[in-house]
Scaffold this active site. Sequence first.
Site, PDB file in Angstrom:
ATOM      1  N   ARG A 257       0.844  -1.182   0.000  1.00 31.47           N
ATOM      2  CA  ARG A 257       0.000   0.000   0.000  1.00 31.47           C
ATOM      3  C   ARG A 257       0.885   1.240   0.000  1.00 31.47           C
ATOM      4  O   ARG A 257       1.915   1.292   0.673  1.00 31.47           O
ATOM      5  CB  ARG A 257      -0.932   0.001   1.222  1.00 31.47           C
ATOM      6  CG  ARG A 257      -2.025  -1.039   1.116  1.00 31.47           C
ATOM      7  CD  ARG A 257      -3.003  -0.720  -0.014  1.00 31.47           C
ATOM      8  NE  ARG A 257      -4.018  -1.749  -0.213  1.00 31.47           N
ATOM      9  CZ  ARG A 257      -3.926  -2.753  -1.085  1.00 31.47           C
ATOM     10  NH1 ARG A 257      -2.831  -2.862  -1.838  1.00 31.47           N
ATOM     11  NH2 ARG A 257      -4.888  -3.629  -1.212  1.00 31.47           N
ATOM     12  N   GLU A 286      -2.066   8.458  -4.887  1.00 35.77           N
ATOM     13  CA  GLU A 286      -1.977   7.631  -6.089  1.00 35.77           C
ATOM     14  C   GLU A 286      -3.016   8.088  -7.102  1.00 35.77           C
ATOM     15  O   GLU A 286      -4.214   8.008  -6.828  1.00 35.77           O
ATOM     16  CB  GLU A 286      -2.223   6.171  -5.706  1.00 35.77           C
ATOM     17  CG  GLU A 286      -1.828   5.180  -6.769  1.00 35.77           C
ATOM     18  CD  GLU A 286      -1.876   3.743  -6.264  1.00 35.77           C
ATOM     19  OE1 GLU A 286      -2.750   2.995  -6.754  1.00 35.77           O
ATOM     20  OE2 GLU A 286      -1.064   3.382  -5.392  1.00 35.77           O
ATOM     21  N   HIS A 305       0.523   0.849 -10.238  1.00 36.65           N
ATOM     22  CA  HIS A 305      -0.288  -0.133  -9.499  1.00 36.65           C
ATOM     23  C   HIS A 305      -0.748  -1.270 -10.419  1.00 36.65           C
ATOM     24  O   HIS A 305      -1.929  -1.599 -10.491  1.00 36.65           O
ATOM     25  CB  HIS A 305      -1.491   0.558  -8.854  1.00 36.65           C
ATOM     26  CG  HIS A 305      -1.984  -0.168  -7.624  1.00 36.65           C
ATOM     27  ND1 HIS A 305      -2.572   0.481  -6.567  1.00 36.65           N
ATOM     28  CD2 HIS A 305      -1.989  -1.492  -7.304  1.00 36.65           C
ATOM     29  CE1 HIS A 305      -2.927  -0.398  -5.630  1.00 36.65           C
ATOM     30  NE2 HIS A 305      -2.579  -1.596  -6.060  1.00 36.65           N
TER      31      HIS A 305
END
Length: 341
Positions: A257, A286, A305
Amino acid sequence: MASKNNAGGQIEKHDGGHPGDQLIVNCLPLDQGERQEFLQAAPGIRQVFMVGTDMRQSMQWPMGVLQSCQSEATIILGNPPTDQVAACRNLVWLQTSSAGVDAYLKPGVLPPDAMLTSASGAYGQSVSEHMFAMMWTIMKDLPGYRDNQRMGRWQPRGAVLSPHGCRVLVLGTGDIGASFARLSKAVGARTIGIRRHPDQPVEGFDRLAGFDDLDALLPDVDVVALALPSTPQTRHIIDGPRLEMMKSTAVLINAGRGDAVDCMALAQALDKEDIFGAGLDVTEPEPLPENHPLWSQPRCLLTPHVAGGAHLASNVDKILEICLDNLRRFMDGRPLRNRMR
């Protein structure tokens, strides 16, 4: 029967024999054979299939996917938007297609008594391989050589590193962390795992330690790899002071994370050459703002990601296997796998 949904795709409804009692909203990207397996796993319960196999690559569901059945839905399989899930007040169980469930744990998203299960265990191979590739790429300074290539520059860039004989510290020893540790050991690294219960052995680690041992370990390791969930305890677990503790030849990898790493502190550490390099598949925030210094930091490798998801085809097979097994368990009254609440 079939009808058009808001996104222009097909919603296929199957009446299992007891309409109105329960409704499974299936948001998994299934072909016809796989749909039949899910129907057979829950006889007597209506199922609505929201997406087709064209969603396998993105695993991103159409907007409005649940609007036609929010009042009826009792079970959801997949990861619809949280605002749509929050409107399903009769929900009994949500089975995600992701390993992380942070968004669904926020207050008000699920009814108080609804169960939540994840697809933890589906992503170990793909995420650990991504982490491993990042580690080796940074050690060999390949991004720098790619930059040289674009500039037509043919010249060495200096010393590089090897994972052979190095000490790899992995924060988070679940499926992903343990898979990364095994890959690292296969090329001659020694592995140390950080976990809440270090007295419980985990395959792939030469040694286990607790979070209280982190500061003592950081100065002596060559790689710090994070595969942690997002919790108040893990937020910025790698911050400015801890980056200063690390070797100047150390490599940092994060695919858990984004908030586990203070990205501004990391940018400063890389500018000062406090560490050798970093590879991030996740960031905080993000994505990073356009003017964030990590975008232009030559010793930082960023990917959007993509380590997990459906980018590796076998991930989808593993996700469907977990979801189908849990549906059978639900129907049989057995405990569910990956229960998060």
